[in-house]
Enzyme design. Structure first.
Site, PDB file in Angstrom:
ATOM      1  N   GLY A   1       1.088  -1.210   0.134  1.00  0.00           N
ATOM      2  CA  GLY A   1      -0.290   0.143  -0.387  1.00  0.00           C
ATOM      3  C   GLY A   1       0.793   1.303   0.271  1.00  0.00           C
ATOM      4  O   GLY A   1       2.530   1.451  -0.486  1.00  0.00           O
ATOM      5  N   ARG A   2       0.490   2.498   0.444  1.00  0.00           N
ATOM      6  CA  ARG A   2       1.174   3.279   0.725  1.00  0.00           C
ATOM      7  C   ARG A   2       2.401   3.414   1.539  1.00  0.00           C
ATOM      8  O   ARG A   2       2.887   4.317   1.679  1.00  0.00           O
ATOM      9  CB  ARG A   2      -0.065   4.734   0.265  1.00  0.00           C
ATOM     10  CG  ARG A   2      -0.321   5.471  -1.210  1.00  0.00           C
ATOM     11  CD  ARG A   2      -1.339   6.465  -0.990  1.00  0.00           C
ATOM     12  NE  ARG A   2      -2.480   6.386  -0.434  1.00  0.00           N
ATOM     13  CZ  ARG A   2      -2.409   7.450   0.540  1.00  0.00           C
ATOM     14  NH1 ARG A   2      -1.845   8.509   1.030  1.00  0.00           N
ATOM     15  NH2 ARG A   2      -3.947   7.769   1.202  1.00  0.00           N
TER      16      ARG A   2
ATOM     17  N   GLU B   1       6.061   3.936   1.484  1.00  0.00           N
ATOM     18  CA  GLU B   1       6.572   5.312   0.921  1.00  0.00           C
ATOM     19  C   GLU B   1       7.020   5.783   1.887  1.00  0.00           C
ATOM     20  O   GLU B   1       8.011   6.532   2.184  1.00  0.00           O
ATOM     21  CB  GLU B   1       6.058   6.133   0.233  1.00  0.00           C
ATOM     22  CG  GLU B   1       4.527   6.831   0.818  1.00  0.00           C
ATOM     23  CD  GLU B   1       4.018   7.164  -0.611  1.00  0.00           C
ATOM     24  OE1 GLU B   1       3.195   8.005  -0.499  1.00  0.00           O
ATOM     25  OE2 GLU B   1       3.808   7.172  -2.005  1.00  0.00           O
TER      26      GLU B   1
ATOM     27  N   CYS C   1       3.064  -6.367  -2.548  1.00  0.00           N
ATOM     28  CA  CYS C   1       2.733  -4.834  -3.216  1.00  0.00           C
ATOM     29  C   CYS C   1       3.780  -4.043  -3.149  1.00  0.00           C
ATOM     30  O   CYS C   1       4.927  -3.695  -4.180  1.00  0.00           O
ATOM     31  CB  CYS C   1       1.340  -4.318  -2.999  1.00  0.00           C
ATOM     32  SG  CYS C   1       0.902  -3.405  -3.291  1.00  0.00           S
ATOM     33  N   HIS C   2       3.390  -3.206  -2.583  1.00  0.00           N
ATOM     34  CA  HIS C   2       4.911  -1.363  -2.582  1.00  0.00           C
ATOM     35  C   HIS C   2       6.468  -1.827  -1.608  1.00  0.00           C
ATOM     36  O   HIS C   2       6.750  -1.085  -0.966  1.00  0.00           O
ATOM     37  CB  HIS C   2       4.208  -0.167  -1.853  1.00  0.00           C
ATOM     38  CG  HIS C   2       3.438   0.259  -3.420  1.00  0.00           C
ATOM     39  ND1 HIS C   2       2.374  -0.289  -3.999  1.00  0.00           N
ATOM     40  CD2 HIS C   2       3.485   1.713  -4.421  1.00  0.00           C
ATOM     41  CE1 HIS C   2       1.900   0.138  -4.450  1.00  0.00           C
ATOM     42  NE2 HIS C   2       2.954   1.027  -5.306  1.00  0.00           N
TER      43      HIS C   2
ATOM     44  N   TYR D   1       4.513  -4.502  -6.721  1.00  0.00           N
ATOM     45  CA  TYR D   1       3.598  -3.791  -7.882  1.00  0.00           C
ATOM     46  C   TYR D   1       3.803  -3.503  -8.659  1.00  0.00           C
ATOM     47  O   TYR D   1       5.409  -2.727  -8.407  1.00  0.00           O
ATOM     48  CB  TYR D   1       3.116  -3.092  -6.855  1.00  0.00           C
ATOM     49  CG  TYR D   1       2.079  -1.872  -7.729  1.00  0.00           C
ATOM     50  CD1 TYR D   1       0.755  -2.920  -7.188  1.00  0.00           C
ATOM     51  CD2 TYR D   1       1.698  -1.404  -8.296  1.00  0.00           C
ATOM     52  CE1 TYR D   1      -0.432  -2.266  -8.946  1.00  0.00           C
ATOM     53  CE2 TYR D   1       0.547  -0.193  -9.271  1.00  0.00           C
ATOM     54  CZ  TYR D   1      -0.454  -1.170  -8.858  1.00  0.00           C
ATOM     55  OH  TYR D   1      -1.532  -0.462 -10.112  1.00  0.00           O
TER      56      TYR D   1
END
Length: 191
Positions: A87-88, A91, A117-118, A137
């Site tokens: 997800g976010r 980051e 994913c991320h 991802y």
């Protein structure tokens, strides 16, 4: 009871937080879900990422996921493995020095490490991808390559294992991702 460290954070993908957390509990692990600057009992907000035919995923509000352990109390040697939600959250989690130290510990000690994913953004920032094969991802693929890893393009329902490292592009890969991680952990399930 054997323990797994589970790293998540605000706006981590909902399924990539909830599902692995519950699956690992289901097979008998004590799962310590943590987030920097948060304590046991605090919550993180998750986001649901969906694939609806757009050029990238859509995002909707998820749940308030309750953490089960205090981040500042983590001692890496207490855990059998580490799982990082996508997800976010990755980051900004990759900007946390302690997060990077934890990842480096698991990588350098060849302990089971799973990232979906991320989440490979954190692995890249921790500089543990040199010579490794993994997936993520697709938008994270360039970061994998820049960090010295080899990005492997697979269907969202698949996973890639390279030694102690298990990765998957997104939550549709949970069955493959968790099965591969359990295998790396040495867990056998008899049916």
């Amino acid at each position: 009871m054997k323990k797994i460290l589970f790293l998540t954070g605000d706006f981590a993908e909902d399924y990539e937080t909830m599902v692995p957390f519950q699956m690992l509990q289901m097979v008998g692990f004590e799962v310590h879900a943590v987030c920097p600057d948060k304590k046991k009992g605090d919550t993180v907000k998750t986001a649901i990422h969906d694939f609806e035919g757009d050029q990238t995923y859509s995002e909707k509000p998820g749940h308030h996921f309750q953490l089960t352990y205090t981040f500042d109390d983590v001692k890496e040697a207490d855990y059998e493995g580490l799982v990082i939600a996508g997800g976010r959250a990755p980051e900004y989690l990759r900007l946390n020095k302690r997060v990077l130290e934890i990842v480096q510990y698991f990588a350098s000690n060849n302990k089971p490490l799973a990232a979906i994913c991320h989440a490979p953004q954190i692995l890249a920032a921790a500089k543990v991808l040199n010579g490794r094969k993994l997936t993520s991802y697709p938008a994270v693929g360039p970061e994998v390559e820049l960090a010295g890893g080899t990005y492997v393009s697979v269907a969202p329902s698949e996973s890639v294992t390279d030694g102690n490292l298990v990765t998957s592009p997104a939550w549709p890969g949970h069955p493959s991702f968790i099965a591969a991680f359990l295998k790396v952990l040495g867990v056998k399930i008899d049916l």
